[in-house]
Design an enzyme around this catalytic site. Structure first.
Site, PDB file in Angstrom:
ATOM      1  CD1 TRP A   1       8.532 -10.131 -11.833  1.00 11.46           C
ATOM      2  CD2 TRP A   1       9.723 -11.894 -11.124  1.00 11.46           C
ATOM      3  NE1 TRP A   1       8.696 -10.993 -12.887  1.00 11.46           N
ATOM      4  CE2 TRP A   1       9.415 -12.073 -12.488  1.00 11.46           C
ATOM      5  CE3 TRP A   1      10.475 -12.866 -10.473  1.00 11.46           C
ATOM      6  CZ2 TRP A   1       9.833 -13.201 -13.208  1.00 11.46           C
ATOM      7  CZ3 TRP A   1      10.889 -13.982 -11.185  1.00 11.46           C
ATOM      8  CH2 TRP A   1      10.565 -14.151 -12.535  1.00 11.46           C
TER       9      TRP A   1
ATOM     10  CE1 TYR B   1      -1.301  -4.564 -12.423  1.00 18.25           C
ATOM     11  CE2 TYR B   1       0.502  -5.661 -13.575  1.00 18.25           C
ATOM     12  CZ  TYR B   1       0.052  -4.848 -12.546  1.00 18.25           C
ATOM     13  OH  TYR B   1       0.946  -4.324 -11.655  1.00 18.25           O
TER      14      TYR B   1
ATOM     15  CE  LYS C   1       0.537  -0.156 -12.572  1.00 17.79           C
ATOM     16  NZ  LYS C   1       0.239   0.667 -11.373  1.00 17.79           N
TER      17      LYS C   1
ATOM     18  CB  ALA D   1      -2.363  -0.364  -8.738  1.00 16.31           C
ATOM     19  CE1 TYR D   2      -9.581  -5.438 -10.653  1.00 20.11           C
ATOM     20  CE2 TYR D   2      -7.636  -6.406 -11.654  1.00 20.11           C
ATOM     21  CZ  TYR D   2      -8.944  -6.508 -11.252  1.00 20.11           C
ATOM     22  OH  TYR D   2      -9.625  -7.685 -11.450  1.00 20.11           O
ATOM     23  CB  THR D   3      -2.180  -5.524  -7.961  1.00 23.02           C
ATOM     24  OG1 THR D   3      -2.915  -5.934  -6.806  1.00 23.02           O
ATOM     25  CG2 THR D   3      -1.671  -4.108  -7.778  1.00 23.02           C
TER      26      THR D   3
ATOM     27  CB  THR E   1       4.010  -3.154 -13.630  1.00 26.72           C
ATOM     28  OG1 THR E   1       4.319  -4.531 -13.794  1.00 26.72           O
ATOM     29  CG2 THR E   1       3.018  -2.782 -14.728  1.00 26.72           C
ATOM     30  CG  ASP E   2       7.857  -6.613 -14.490  1.00 24.41           C
ATOM     31  OD1 ASP E   2       6.853  -6.298 -13.821  1.00 24.41           O
ATOM     32  OD2 ASP E   2       8.316  -7.777 -14.502  1.00 24.41           O
TER      33      ASP E   2
ATOM     34  CD  GLN F   1       3.388  -7.192  -2.372  1.00 23.96           C
ATOM     35  OE1 GLN F   1       4.157  -7.790  -1.637  1.00 23.96           O
ATOM     36  NE2 GLN F   1       3.160  -7.575  -3.609  1.00 23.96           N
TER      37      GLN F   1
HETATM   38  N1  LIG Z   1       2.885  -6.879  -6.964  1.00 29.16           N
HETATM   39  C1  LIG Z   1       3.797  -6.865  -7.919  1.00 29.16           C
HETATM   40  O1  LIG Z   1       4.461  -7.888  -8.181  1.00 29.16           O
HETATM   41  C2  LIG Z   1       4.063  -5.613  -8.695  1.00 29.16           C
HETATM   42  C3  LIG Z   1       5.015  -5.649  -9.725  1.00 29.16           C
HETATM   43  C4  LIG Z   1       5.294  -4.469 -10.417  1.00 29.16           C
HETATM   44  C5  LIG Z   1       4.631  -3.311 -10.123  1.00 29.16           C
HETATM   45  N2  LIG Z   1       3.683  -3.305  -9.149  1.00 29.16           N
HETATM   46  C6  LIG Z   1       2.965  -2.054  -8.880  1.00 29.16           C
HETATM   47  O2  LIG Z   1       3.271  -1.637  -7.566  1.00 29.16           O
HETATM   48  C7  LIG Z   1       2.177  -0.884  -7.031  1.00 29.16           C
HETATM   49  C8  LIG Z   1       1.817  -1.435  -5.670  1.00 29.16           C
HETATM   50  O3  LIG Z   1       1.443  -2.796  -5.827  1.00 29.16           O
HETATM   51  P1  LIG Z   1       1.324  -3.800  -4.593  1.00 29.16           P
HETATM   52  O4  LIG Z   1       2.093  -5.006  -4.948  1.00 29.16           O
HETATM   53  O5  LIG Z   1       1.598  -3.100  -3.334  1.00 29.16           O
HETATM   54  O6  LIG Z   1      -0.224  -4.157  -4.727  1.00 29.16           O
HETATM   55  P2  LIG Z   1      -1.317  -4.468  -3.633  1.00 29.16           P
HETATM   56  O7  LIG Z   1      -0.686  -5.092  -2.444  1.00 29.16           O
HETATM   57  O8  LIG Z   1      -2.399  -5.175  -4.352  1.00 29.16           O
HETATM   58  O9  LIG Z   1      -1.812  -3.021  -3.216  1.00 29.16           O
HETATM   59  C9  LIG Z   1      -2.648  -2.270  -4.043  1.00 29.16           C
HETATM   60  C10 LIG Z   1      -3.377  -1.272  -3.203  1.00 29.16           C
HETATM   61  O10 LIG Z   1      -4.309  -0.582  -4.046  1.00 29.16           O
HETATM   62  C11 LIG Z   1      -5.531  -0.506  -3.352  1.00 29.16           C
HETATM   63  N3  LIG Z   1      -6.708  -0.435  -4.211  1.00 29.16           N
HETATM   64  C12 LIG Z   1      -7.226  -1.411  -4.997  1.00 29.16           C
HETATM   65  N4  LIG Z   1      -8.389  -1.002  -5.511  1.00 29.16           N
HETATM   66  C13 LIG Z   1      -8.610   0.250  -5.041  1.00 29.16           C
HETATM   67  C14 LIG Z   1      -9.657   1.171  -5.195  1.00 29.16           C
HETATM   68  N5  LIG Z   1     -10.741   0.897  -5.931  1.00 29.16           N
HETATM   69  N6  LIG Z   1      -9.556   2.376  -4.580  1.00 29.16           N
HETATM   70  C15 LIG Z   1      -8.494   2.663  -3.817  1.00 29.16           C
HETATM   71  N7  LIG Z   1      -7.475   1.819  -3.603  1.00 29.16           N
HETATM   72  C16 LIG Z   1      -7.532   0.617  -4.207  1.00 29.16           C
HETATM   73  C17 LIG Z   1      -5.594  -1.795  -2.563  1.00 29.16           C
HETATM   74  O11 LIG Z   1      -6.557  -1.652  -1.560  1.00 29.16           O
HETATM   75  P3  LIG Z   1      -7.232  -2.927  -0.856  1.00 29.16           P
HETATM   76  O12 LIG Z   1      -6.164  -3.434   0.077  1.00 29.16           O
HETATM   77  O13 LIG Z   1      -8.416  -2.362  -0.184  1.00 29.16           O
HETATM   78  O14 LIG Z   1      -7.557  -3.886  -1.959  1.00 29.16           O
HETATM   79  C18 LIG Z   1      -4.170  -1.901  -2.066  1.00 29.16           C
HETATM   80  O15 LIG Z   1      -3.988  -1.156  -0.901  1.00 29.16           O
HETATM   81  C19 LIG Z   1       1.065  -0.970  -8.076  1.00 29.16           C
HETATM   82  O16 LIG Z   1       1.109   0.179  -8.881  1.00 29.16           O
HETATM   83  C20 LIG Z   1       1.456  -2.176  -8.914  1.00 29.16           C
HETATM   84  O17 LIG Z   1       0.957  -2.077 -10.234  1.00 29.16           O
HETATM   85  C21 LIG Z   1       3.402  -4.427  -8.408  1.00 29.16           C
END
Ligand SMILES: NC(=O)c1ccc[n+]([C@@H]2O[C@H](COP(=O)([O-])OP(=O)(O)OC[C@H]3O[C@@H](n4cnc5c(N)ncnc54)[C@H](OP(=O)(O)O)[C@@H]3O)[C@@H](O)[C@H]2O)c1
Length: 285
Positions: free
Chosen positions: A150, A125, A129, A60-62, A101-102, A11
């Site tokens: 979030w 997680y 992180k 990331a692994y999310t 992340t928070d 996303q």
């Molecule tokens: N979501 C939240 O609420 C949140 C909150 C705070 C911080 N964050 C941080 O924001 C960042 C982006 O998160 P997001 O919400 O955009 O998460 P997301 O939608 O789950 O995207 C994560 C991406 O990482 C890729 N990925 C997963 N496993 C992988 C692997 N083995 N090799 C290469 N790529 C891989 C995924 O690929 P696939 O699509 O192929 O699975 C996806 O494109 C992350 O660092 C997360 O920790 C997120």
């Protein structure tokens, strides 16, 4: 300038790539097909080969709950691959923006966590992180780490989309009201990341939208906004419930509001309130 974005199908990654393309930047979008973070031994070389001026590491692994069972994979991707990305950037001589992340915080505070507040992750997680942030900064002391929280946006899976779906299917929604944080729209996160990059910032910065919400407040606002724009809503009641009534494998912080004092000094615009950005996102759907 060439900017490499990892996690480009996620996303935040997707929003980042589209924003960079709209700005006319030369952008390389990669995901697991190009560089698999579950094989960190191959990551540094692959990242270095792109020789990008900047790498924005959104990969990331999310899956916060699944990580409790897949501990090793979560650490491999969030810590070891993050370190390897930093090593690749170091070899090719570019800059790195790493997203965090928070959930590195424990939720004991009742005032916003600062960049230098003591982390105390409650989940696999969160721990993975945190160790990822530390690994990146060890390898590249001038790395830019952006913590957000979030996250929701038009692309990928998130709480907003889940609530919109459930509100169209169920008469009653039950949503946790004793975890406080700040919803953050991917479009606003990307704008803030770009400002930090242009300012040449390094070190840790925190960015979320303005304001504080519980998941219940957030859900109520999503349903109200959906009604306003004419999306299908059958939900009549949204019931606030305590966390203990909605048990999940991973423990979340009860309070993860992050201070934005530091980033406000870099941004030359006011950060939008989460309610304002939620409306903008729902209008964009
Ligand atoms: N979501 C939240 O609420 C949140 C909150 C705070 C911080 N964050 C941080 O924001 C960042 C982006 O998160 P997001 O919400 O955009 O998460 P997301 O939608 O789950 O995207 C994560 C991406 O990482 C890729 N990925 C997963 N496993 C992988 C692997 N083995 N090799 C290469 N790529 C891989 C995924 O690929 P696939 O699509 O192929 O699975 C996806 O494109 C992350 O660092 C997360 O920790 C997120």
């Amino acid at each position: 300038m060439t900017i490499l974005v990892t996690g480009a199908n996620g996303q935040l990654g997707r929003e980042t790539v589209l924003a960079l393309q709209a700005e006319g930047e030369s952008c390389i979008a990669i995901d697991r097909e190009e560089v698999d973070f579950s094989r960190p031994d191959q990551v540094a070389e692959a990242i270095a080969a792109y020789a990008a001026d900047w790498v924005i590491n959104c990969g990331a692994y999310t899956q916060v709950d699944k990580a409790e069972q897949e501990r090793e994979l979560a650490f491999t991707i969030n810590r070891d691959a993050a370190r390897a990305v930093a090593e690749g950037v170091k070899r090719s001589g570019g800059r790195l923006l790493h997203v965090s992340t928070d959930f590195i915080f424990g939720g004991e505070q009742s005032t916003p966590y600062r960049e230098d507040s003591k982390p105390d992750p409650l989940s696999v997680y969160g721990q993975s992180k945190l160790e990822g942030e530390q690994a990146v900064r060890e390898v590249l002391p001038d790395a830019l780490v952006v913590r957000t929280a979030w996250v929701y946006g038009v692309h990928g899976h998130n709480f907003v989309k889940t609530i919109l779906r459930l509100a169209g299917e169920r008469q009653e929604l039950r949503v946790v009201d004793d975890q406080l944080g700040t919803p953050s729209w991917t479009a606003d996160i990307v704008r803030a990341m770009r400002s930090l990059m242009k300012a040449g910032a390094s070190g840790v910065y925190q960015f979320t939208n303005e304001g504080v919400a519980s998941w219940y407040d957030f859900a109520e606002a999503i349903v109200a906004a959906a009604r306003q724009v004419g999306l299908p809503v059958v939900a009549e009641t949204i019931r606030p419930i305590p966390t203990e009534d909605f048990p999940l494998p991973a423990t979340r912080p009860a309070y993860s509001v992050m201070s934005k004092v530091k980033i406000r000094s870099v941004l030359d615009y006011p950060i939008p309130h989460w309610r304002e950005s939620l409306h903008a996102m729902i209008n964009n759907l």
